[in-house]
Motif scaffolding. Structure first.
Motif, PDB file in Angstrom:
ATOM      1  N   CYS A 278      -6.184  -1.149  -0.549  1.00 46.52           N
ATOM      2  CA  CYS A 278      -5.698  -1.688   0.894  1.00 46.52           C
ATOM      3  C   CYS A 278      -6.823  -2.100   1.997  1.00 46.52           C
ATOM      4  CB  CYS A 278      -4.918  -0.502   1.382  1.00 46.52           C
ATOM      5  SG  CYS A 278      -4.227  -0.692   2.904  1.00 46.52           S
TER       6      CYS A 278
ATOM      7  N   CYS B 106      -0.158   3.242   3.664  1.00 48.65           N
ATOM      8  CA  CYS B 106       0.416   2.645   4.981  1.00 48.65           C
ATOM      9  C   CYS B 106       1.121   1.684   5.018  1.00 48.65           C
ATOM     10  CB  CYS B 106      -0.840   2.390   5.499  1.00 48.65           C
ATOM     11  SG  CYS B 106      -1.592   0.714   5.151  1.00 48.65           S
TER      12      CYS B 106
ATOM     13  N   CYS C 291       0.936  -1.037   0.154  1.00 49.96           N
ATOM     14  CA  CYS C 291      -0.164  -0.077  -0.058  1.00 49.96           C
ATOM     15  C   CYS C 291       0.870   1.198  -0.045  1.00 49.96           C
ATOM     16  CB  CYS C 291      -0.953   0.028   1.132  1.00 49.96           C
ATOM     17  SG  CYS C 291      -1.933   1.542   1.444  1.00 49.96           S
TER      18      CYS C 291
ATOM     19  N   TYR D  25      -7.016   2.523   1.313  1.00 45.14           N
ATOM     20  CA  TYR D  25      -6.345   3.390   0.216  1.00 45.14           C
ATOM     21  C   TYR D  25      -6.559   2.853  -1.347  1.00 45.14           C
ATOM     22  CZ  TYR D  25      -2.815   6.359  -2.226  1.00 45.14           C
ATOM     23  OH  TYR D  25      -2.397   7.176  -3.003  1.00 45.14           O
TER      24      TYR D  25
ATOM     25  N   SER E 151       0.792  -1.427   4.002  1.00 51.11           N
ATOM     26  CA  SER E 151       0.261  -3.042   4.161  1.00 51.11           C
ATOM     27  C   SER E 151       0.373  -3.740   3.235  1.00 51.11           C
ATOM     28  CB  SER E 151      -0.987  -2.542   4.778  1.00 51.11           C
ATOM     29  OG  SER E 151      -1.736  -3.987   4.684  1.00 51.11           O
TER      30      SER E 151
ATOM     31  N   CYS F  62      -6.157   0.458   5.124  1.00 50.32           N
ATOM     32  CA  CYS F  62      -6.484   1.960   5.220  1.00 50.32           C
ATOM     33  C   CYS F  62      -7.751   2.268   3.961  1.00 50.32           C
ATOM     34  CB  CYS F  62      -5.322   2.966   5.330  1.00 50.32           C
ATOM     35  SG  CYS F  62      -4.737   2.717   3.757  1.00 50.32           S
TER      36      CYS F  62
HETATM   37 ZN   LIG Z   1      -3.145   1.021   3.234  1.00 50.65          ZN
END
Ligand SMILES: [Zn+2]
Length: 181
Positions: free
Chosen positions: A37, A21, A18, A42, A23, A40
């Motif tokens: 993601c 963040c 991501c 995103y 991830s 978050c």
């Molecule tokens: Zn994220």
């Protein structure tokens, strides 16, 4: 490999991360070509931050255009692109200029540095029927993308090579990649 899959690997060589963040857990949206993601939420598009972003043309068209232009850098016309890619003249013109610009910026003597993702693949060649040129008609090329610290592509180079033999790739790397600094 499919264009989209190929681009995915070019962009996230070690799997999706991501951009927001960091991830690694994500899902693909079904409605639009976006990756979301799980942590978050995103959303990022595969082509965000590359020369393909904001393009309505399919990736296959871009890959084919890159192939045609790298083969015939100075003389392929927008009209030829229109004919070979089955797109409008205007789209052909835009593609040509976009790619020429990218190639000009990234050509010259600039060597790729930072994190470089490399990939090799074949384009072209007829896949169906016996009349085609067969696998030997395919053109091998190396694509390399240089990433910044955040993993965003900053430079990209596609080069047609004669083959993927070790020597050929070594020569290519010497020419285009910066020694580790
Ligand atoms: Zn994220």
């Amino acid at each position: 490999m499919q264009c989209r899959e190929r681009l995915f690997h070019l962009r996230w060589e070690n799997g999706y991360v991501c951009p927001d963040c960091g991830s690694k857990s994500y899902c693909k949206l079904k409605s639009r070509p976006l990756y979301q993601c799980n942590k978050c939420h995103y959303q990022t598009s595969l082509t965000a931050g590359t020369l393909f972003s904001h393009s309505k043309l399919p990736l296959t068209t871009w890959f084919l255009a890159i192939y045609l232009i790298t083969q015939d850098k100075n003389s392929i016309s927008a009209l030829e692109l229109k004919r070979k890619l089955g797109i409008s003249y205007n789209a052909g013109w835009r593609i040509k200029h976009k790619l020429m610009q990218v190639m000009k910026e990234h050509d010259d003597n600039r060597k790729l540095s930072n994190i470089v993702q490399l990939d090799d693949s074949y384009i072209g060649g007829k896949q169906k029927g016996k009349r085609g040129r067969g696998a030997e008609g395919k053109t091998p090329f190396v694509s390399a993308i240089s990433l910044n610290g955040e993993g965003h592509p900053i430079y990209m180079r596609l080069s047609v090579v004669s083959c993927f033999k070790k020597q050929e790739i070594t020569d290519w790397a010497k020419k285009h990649l910066k020694e580790k600094n």
